[in-house]
Design a protein around this motif. Structure first.
Motif, PDB file in Angstrom:
ATOM      1  N   ARG A  97      34.156  49.227  22.988  1.00 16.13           N
ATOM      2  CA  ARG A  97      34.610  49.628  21.774  1.00 16.13           C
ATOM      3  C   ARG A  97      34.748  50.818  21.267  1.00 16.13           C
ATOM      4  N   GLY A 132      26.920  39.103  16.039  1.00 15.14           N
ATOM      5  CA  GLY A 132      28.042  38.532  16.889  1.00 15.14           C
ATOM      6  C   GLY A 132      27.554  37.460  17.920  1.00 15.14           C
ATOM      7  N   ARG A 161      27.422  47.542  25.464  1.00 19.41           N
ATOM      8  CA  ARG A 161      28.031  46.499  25.000  1.00 19.41           C
ATOM      9  C   ARG A 161      29.363  46.701  25.723  1.00 19.41           C
ATOM     10  N   ASP A 199      30.108  37.178   9.254  1.00 13.46           N
ATOM     11  CA  ASP A 199      29.089  38.205  10.079  1.00 13.46           C
ATOM     12  C   ASP A 199      30.065  39.558   9.941  1.00 13.46           C
TER      13      ASP A 199
HETATM   14 MG    MG Z   1      29.600  42.485  15.758  1.00 14.38          MG
END
Ligand code: MG
Ligand code: AP5
Length: 214
Positions: free
Chosen positions: A160, A14, A127, A84
């Motif tokens: 996430r 990404g 992340r 992706d």
């Molecule tokens: Mg990704």
């Protein structure tokens, strides 16, 4: 250019796709982003997908293939695109080949971004992603200037749901079993390129650009 990005969860697909779309002026098609949008919108598909994604398993082929076919038919894909997170197994790859051969527009490159397993866990647990523009940050490697706020658009940053340690472990196992064989699949087709995804994001991007002949 019609490009597939291959690589384990956290390899930087990404991150590099976001830079490539700016350079090449072609869209990124991330099946993960499309599914997360369906989850956030609370659609029936999103509700079904969330249960699977939270376990780190793969969403059913027919759902994902349907989403990609619909996206590839849009006008902005005429100049090319970056896939992706799709294809994710041999069956998806074979279906993609079939669809693209019907469209008379085969893939140009499958680019594998290779990162050791030990580095992936830290990248994924650290992340953070912008809710508005999906820009990625990392609390260990590339922090936002202001805690929890996107440098680019001022949006809120979130973690996430599938970036929990147990889910990450399963995602990595699923990658090894289902997705890693695609490296051989595209190698045999003669369109595979590989880049070591270690070093700074810009260093990796420069290596990718020179491989793609930009
Ligand atoms: Mg990704
Ligand atoms: P998806 O969203 O595709 O997730 P993934 O493959 O697990 O990959 P990630 O997005 O986690 O990693 P990435 O390689 O994009 O890394 P990133 O650039 O963010 O899929 C999620 C789920 O959706 C799947 O589990 C599945 O359930 C479902 N799904 C999606 N597609 C599907 C399909 N085709 N079929 C079936 N199911 C599907 O980078 C990670 C972190 O590292 C970031 O914090 C970033 O800032 C940092 N970073 C990046 N590069 C560097 C660097 N060079 N140095 C240090 N840090 C770096």
């Amino acid at each position: 250019m019609r490009l597939v990005l291959l690589g384990a969860p956290g390899a930087g697909k990404g991150t590099q796709a976001k830079k490539l779309i700016e350079k090449y002026g072609i869209p990124q098609i991330s099946t993960g982003d499309i599914l997360r949008k369906a989850v956030a919108d609370g659609t029936p598909l999103g509700k079904e997908a969330k249960i699977i994604m939270d376990k780190g398993e793969l969403v059913t082929d027919s759902i994902v293939i349907g989403l990609v076919k619909e996206r590839l038919a849009q006008d902005d894909c005429k100049k090319g695109y970056i896939l992706d997170g799709f294809p994710r197994n041999t069956s998806q790859a074979e279906t993609l080949d079939k669809v693209l051969s019907e469209m008379k527009s085969p893939l140009d490159v499958a680019l594998s971004v290779d990162v050791d397993k030990d580095d992936l866990m830290k990248r994924l647990t650290g992340r953070r992603t912008c809710k508005s523009c999906q820009q990625m940050y990392n609390i260990y490697f590339s922090q936002a200037k202001k805690d929890g706020v996107c440098d680019k658009c001022g949006g809120d940053l979130f973690q996430r749901d599938d970036d929990k340690e147990a889910t990450i472990k399963n995602r990595l196992d699923v990658y090894e079993k289902a997705t890693a064989p695609l490296i051989d699949y595209y190698g045999k087709k003669g369109i595979l390129k590989s880049v070591k995804g270690v070093g700074s994001i810009d260093e990796i991007f420069n290596k990718i650009c020179s491989m793609l002949g930009a």
